[in-house]
Write a protein that holds these residues in place. Structure first.
Motif, mmCIF file in Angstrom:
data_model
loop_
_atom_site.group_PDB
_atom_site.id
_atom_site.type_symbol
_atom_site.label_atom_id
_atom_site.label_comp_id
_atom_site.label_asym_id
_atom_site.label_seq_id
_atom_site.Cartn_x
_atom_site.Cartn_y
_atom_site.Cartn_z
ATOM 1 N N LEU A 25 0.828 -1.213 0.000
ATOM 2 C CA LEU A 25 0.000 0.000 0.000
ATOM 3 C C LEU A 25 0.861 1.260 0.000
ATOM 4 N N GLU A 26 1.939 1.267 0.759
ATOM 5 C CA GLU A 26 2.821 2.441 0.757
ATOM 6 C C GLU A 26 3.426 2.673 -0.618
ATOM 7 N N ASN A 27 3.897 1.612 -1.271
ATOM 8 C CA ASN A 27 4.475 1.726 -2.616
ATOM 9 C C ASN A 27 3.462 2.284 -3.603
ATOM 10 N N ILE A 28 2.289 1.703 -3.607
ATOM 11 C CA ILE A 28 1.258 2.116 -4.569
ATOM 12 C C ILE A 28 0.785 3.537 -4.272
ATOM 13 N N ASN A 29 0.417 3.788 -3.035
ATOM 14 C CA ASN A 29 -0.214 5.065 -2.690
ATOM 15 C C ASN A 29 0.756 6.236 -2.748
ATOM 16 N N HIS A 30 2.040 5.985 -2.569
ATOM 17 C CA HIS A 30 3.037 7.045 -2.711
ATOM 18 C C HIS A 30 3.005 7.587 -4.139
ATOM 19 N N VAL A 31 2.962 6.691 -5.120
ATOM 20 C CA VAL A 31 2.940 7.115 -6.521
ATOM 21 C C VAL A 31 1.567 7.669 -6.883
ATOM 22 N N ARG A 32 0.495 7.049 -6.409
ATOM 23 C CA ARG A 32 -0.860 7.552 -6.699
ATOM 24 C C ARG A 32 -1.037 8.981 -6.186
ATOM 25 N N GLN A 33 -0.431 9.281 -5.073
ATOM 26 C CA GLN A 33 -0.560 10.620 -4.480
ATOM 27 C C GLN A 33 0.069 11.692 -5.369
ATOM 28 N N ASN A 37 3.941 9.154 -15.036
ATOM 29 C CA ASN A 37 3.790 8.848 -16.454
ATOM 30 C C ASN A 37 3.763 7.340 -16.621
ATOM 31 N N CYS A 38 2.774 6.872 -17.344
ATOM 32 C CA CYS A 38 2.665 5.457 -17.705
ATOM 33 C C CYS A 38 2.944 5.396 -19.198
ATOM 34 N N GLY A 39 4.197 5.139 -19.538
ATOM 35 C CA GLY A 39 4.591 5.248 -20.940
ATOM 36 C C GLY A 39 4.510 6.709 -21.332
ATOM 37 N N THR A 40 3.753 7.014 -22.378
ATOM 38 C CA THR A 40 3.615 8.406 -22.827
ATOM 39 C C THR A 40 2.395 9.094 -22.234
ATOM 40 N N ALA A 41 1.597 8.371 -21.469
ATOM 41 C CA ALA A 41 0.383 8.947 -20.883
ATOM 42 C C ALA A 41 0.656 9.456 -19.469
ATOM 43 N N GLY A 118 8.769 -2.964 -11.817
ATOM 44 C CA GLY A 118 8.419 -3.532 -13.121
ATOM 45 C C GLY A 118 7.022 -3.144 -13.560
ATOM 46 N N TRP A 119 6.070 -3.206 -12.650
ATOM 47 C CA TRP A 119 4.702 -2.836 -13.005
ATOM 48 C C TRP A 119 4.593 -1.354 -13.356
ATOM 49 N N PHE A 120 5.301 -0.493 -12.634
ATOM 50 C CA PHE A 120 5.236 0.934 -12.954
ATOM 51 C C PHE A 120 5.954 1.257 -14.262
ATOM 52 N N LYS A 121 6.911 0.439 -14.691
ATOM 53 C CA LYS A 121 7.605 0.658 -15.969
ATOM 54 C C LYS A 121 6.780 0.179 -17.158
ATOM 55 N N CYS A 126 0.984 -0.038 -15.192
ATOM 56 C CA CYS A 126 1.018 1.264 -14.529
ATOM 57 C C CYS A 126 -0.369 1.922 -14.553
ATOM 58 N N LYS A 127 -1.050 1.835 -15.694
ATOM 59 C CA LYS A 127 -2.393 2.429 -15.788
ATOM 60 C C LYS A 127 -3.361 1.755 -14.826
ATOM 61 N N ASN A 128 -3.229 0.448 -14.610
ATOM 62 C CA ASN A 128 -4.043 -0.212 -13.587
ATOM 63 C C ASN A 128 -3.726 0.374 -12.212
#
Length: 174
Positions: A25-33, A37-41, A118-121, A126-128
């Motif tokens: 949760l800390e890993n995910i929510n840190h980036v969500r906050q 960029n997920c690729g070019t989006a 890996g998932w964020f790359k 990443c979009k999920n």
């Protein structure tokens, strides 16, 4: 003297510990906050996810199945899709006005930090992770298979519930 050596293969399941959940949760929510960029989006900041045990149960079942049957796919050997597995694990849609689910899978990573990187790359994964429709997550690791299941359900408002109960509104199912 006779010595017998036995090779024992033990399946290693990871999950359900408070430390495992906290770290994910800390890993995910840190980036969500912050957004990312997920690729070019560019993905705008999203609300934090909370842990859901039913999603973890679905994730663990799929990770174990992939490991035991030596395959890597979002579709199980029995033909079940991720949404079917989540509903079967008790993550239902009845009583909610919207229902969204998604899944990330990985194999071979040795740590939470490695699998998350890996998932964020990967743009799709990443979009999920950044999808604001997703409100809940459950993750499991079985041997070297990782499954991350996402869900988002929006309940009916009190007014909508009253309208449904009175018969002045009806549900339309797709």
């Amino acid at each position: 003297m006779l010595l017998l050596a036995f090779k024992r293969t033990v399946a290693q399941q990871t999950g359900s510990t408070s430390e495992f959940k906290r770290e994910f949760l800390e890993n995910i929510n840190h980036v969500r906050q912050k957004g990312c960029n997920c690729g070019t989006a560019h993905m705008a900041p999203a609300p934090p996810l909370v842990w859901n045990d039913r999603l973890e149960i679905a994730a663990l079942g799929h990770a174990a199945d992939m490991s035991k049957n030596n395959y890597f796919s979002h579709t199980g050997r029995n033909g079940r899709t991720s949404d079917q597995r989540m509903v079967a694990a008790g993550y239902g849609y009845n009583g909610f006005k919207s229902f969204a689910v998604g899944e990330n899978i990985a194999q071979g990573q040795m740590s939470i930090a490695e699998v998350m990187a890996g998932w964020f790359k990967s743009p799709g994964h990443c979009k999920n992770l950044m999808n604001p429709e997703f409100k809940e997550v459950g993750v499991a690791k079985y041997n070297d298979y990782w499954v991350q299941d996402f869900g988002g359900r929006v309940p009916f408002s009190e007014e909508e519930q009253k309208l449904l109960k009175s018969g002045r509104a009806k549900l339309i199912r797709n």
